[in-house]
Design a protein around this motif. Structure first.
Motif, PDB file in Angstrom:
ATOM      1  N   VAL A 209      23.959  95.581  31.611  1.00 27.19           N
ATOM      2  CA  VAL A 209      23.717  93.959  31.924  1.00 27.19           C
ATOM      3  C   VAL A 209      23.356  93.392  30.735  1.00 27.19           C
ATOM      4  CG1 VAL A 209      21.746  92.569  32.991  1.00 27.19           C
ATOM      5  CG2 VAL A 209      22.497  94.625  34.275  1.00 27.19           C
ATOM      6  N   ASP A 210      23.900  92.315  30.347  1.00 24.77           N
ATOM      7  CA  ASP A 210      23.772  91.456  29.164  1.00 24.77           C
ATOM      8  C   ASP A 210      22.269  91.276  29.260  1.00 24.77           C
ATOM      9  OD1 ASP A 210      24.929  89.187  27.194  1.00 24.77           O
ATOM     10  OD2 ASP A 210      23.481  88.394  28.390  1.00 24.77           O
ATOM     11  N   ARG A 211      21.840  91.244  27.955  1.00 21.18           N
ATOM     12  CA  ARG A 211      20.451  90.838  27.483  1.00 21.18           C
ATOM     13  C   ARG A 211      19.939  89.606  28.207  1.00 21.18           C
ATOM     14  NH1 ARG A 211      19.358  90.344  21.346  1.00 21.18           N
ATOM     15  NH2 ARG A 211      20.789  88.696  20.955  1.00 21.18           N
TER      16      ARG A 211
ATOM     17  N   ARG B 262      21.810  94.003  41.425  1.00 23.83           N
ATOM     18  CA  ARG B 262      21.379  94.337  40.004  1.00 23.83           C
ATOM     19  C   ARG B 262      19.733  94.217  39.961  1.00 23.83           C
ATOM     20  NH1 ARG B 262      24.762  90.400  35.915  1.00 23.83           N
ATOM     21  NH2 ARG B 262      26.309  91.726  35.661  1.00 23.83           N
TER      22      ARG B 262
ATOM     23  N   LEU C  63      16.709  88.014  35.091  1.00 31.51           N
ATOM     24  CA  LEU C  63      16.638  88.852  36.165  1.00 31.51           C
ATOM     25  C   LEU C  63      15.252  89.444  36.371  1.00 31.51           C
ATOM     26  CD1 LEU C  63      17.833  90.447  38.549  1.00 31.51           C
ATOM     27  CD2 LEU C  63      18.513  92.184  36.735  1.00 31.51           C
ATOM     28  N   LEU C  64      14.582  89.696  35.172  1.00 35.79           N
ATOM     29  CA  LEU C  64      13.200  90.127  35.074  1.00 35.79           C
ATOM     30  C   LEU C  64      12.080  89.122  35.502  1.00 35.79           C
ATOM     31  CD1 LEU C  64      13.447  92.681  31.970  1.00 35.79           C
ATOM     32  CD2 LEU C  64      13.276  93.144  34.453  1.00 35.79           C
TER      33      LEU C  64
ATOM     34  N   VAL D 166      17.499  97.448  38.681  1.00 31.78           N
ATOM     35  CA  VAL D 166      16.295  97.298  37.682  1.00 31.78           C
ATOM     36  C   VAL D 166      14.957  98.089  38.239  1.00 31.78           C
ATOM     37  CG1 VAL D 166      14.835  95.648  36.511  1.00 31.78           C
ATOM     38  CG2 VAL D 166      17.212  95.235  36.539  1.00 31.78           C
TER      39      VAL D 166
ATOM     40  N   MET E 187      19.449  89.918  31.751  1.00 25.63           N
ATOM     41  CA  MET E 187      18.401  90.546  32.023  1.00 25.63           C
ATOM     42  C   MET E 187      17.007  89.957  31.914  1.00 25.63           C
ATOM     43  SD  MET E 187      17.188  93.696  32.858  1.00 25.63           S
ATOM     44  CE  MET E 187      18.469  95.039  32.838  1.00 25.63           C
ATOM     45  N   THR E 188      16.836  89.371  30.950  1.00 25.84           N
ATOM     46  CA  THR E 188      15.903  88.379  30.783  1.00 25.84           C
ATOM     47  C   THR E 188      15.630  87.603  31.915  1.00 25.84           C
ATOM     48  OG1 THR E 188      15.916  88.315  28.614  1.00 25.84           O
ATOM     49  CG2 THR E 188      14.503  86.365  29.566  1.00 25.84           C
TER      50      THR E 188
ATOM     51  N   ALA F 101      18.550  97.181  29.740  1.00 19.70           N
ATOM     52  CA  ALA F 101      19.966  96.275  30.095  1.00 19.70           C
ATOM     53  C   ALA F 101      20.874  97.317  29.546  1.00 19.70           C
ATOM     54  CB  ALA F 101      19.629  94.886  29.002  1.00 19.70           C
TER      55      ALA F 101
ATOM     56  N   GLN G 281      12.810  96.568  27.476  1.00 22.80           N
ATOM     57  CA  GLN G 281      13.842  95.821  28.288  1.00 22.80           C
ATOM     58  C   GLN G 281      15.134  96.067  27.578  1.00 22.80           C
ATOM     59  OE1 GLN G 281      12.356  91.923  28.602  1.00 22.80           O
ATOM     60  NE2 GLN G 281      14.109  91.003  28.455  1.00 22.80           N
TER      61      GLN G 281
END
Length: 177
Positions: free
Chosen positions: A76-78, A51, A84-85, A55, A81-82, A71, A67
């Protein structure tokens, strides 16, 4: 499928003498599991693994994206995603920048380090793909990828609920292949 259609489907497979190797689901599962294992090894050390790579690759290839748009684009669930970022940002691969058109939104931008990393990661993924598709020659690999991408794009565009209803209404004779 109704129970009578399921029974005809099973009888058709038995009558045709088809083995599990002829089943699309079995083949997709085997190839997917092998590719997932090879890709995970190739992406070892990338925050978020596959993942995180997706990104980073999207940020490099397609440029800055909001963002939430990123997602949605990657499925990807938001909340995921947070996190992950956060990890990709800590590794210095991406950064969040204010969106000049919407002060509430953040654009995800690949850093110079992220742009350099993507080249090595793509090289490693090519090697992983070659390990999985090694039984095909180069022309067959290109054809396989093209057909698979076409099927994936079409499958992604179909509403699964509508698709399930359409498939249940079809009377497919699996003995004709």
């Amino acid at each position: 499928m109704t129970s009578s259609r399921v029974e005809r489907h099973v009888r058709g497979r038995q009558a045709a003498g088809t083995s599990v190797e002829a089943d699309l689901g079995w083949a997709l599962g085997v190839v997917f599991r092998r590719y997932a294992k090879e890709a995970a090894a190739a992406l070892d050390g990338v925050p978020g693994g596959p993942r995180g790579y997706q990104v980073l690759s999207t940020a490099v290839v397609e440029g800055p994206k909001r963002q939430l748009d990123l997602a949605a684009h990657l499925g990807v669930d938001r909340t995921v995603m947070t996190y992950l970022l956060d990890d990709l940002e800590k590794a210095g691969l991406v950064e969040r920048q204010p969106d000049p058109t919407d002060r509430r939104a953040r654009l995800i931008v690949a850093t110079d380090q992220g742009k350099e990393a993507i080249c090595d990661l793509e090289r490693r993924l090519v090697q992983a793909e070659q390990a999985v598709l090694g039984s095909l020659d180069e022309a067959e690999r290109r054809l396989f990828r093209m057909l698979l991408q076409r099927v994936a794009v079409k499958a992604d565009a179909i509403d699964p609920v509508d698709n399930a209803c359409a498939l249940a209404d079809e009377d497919v004779d699996i003995t004709k292949t």
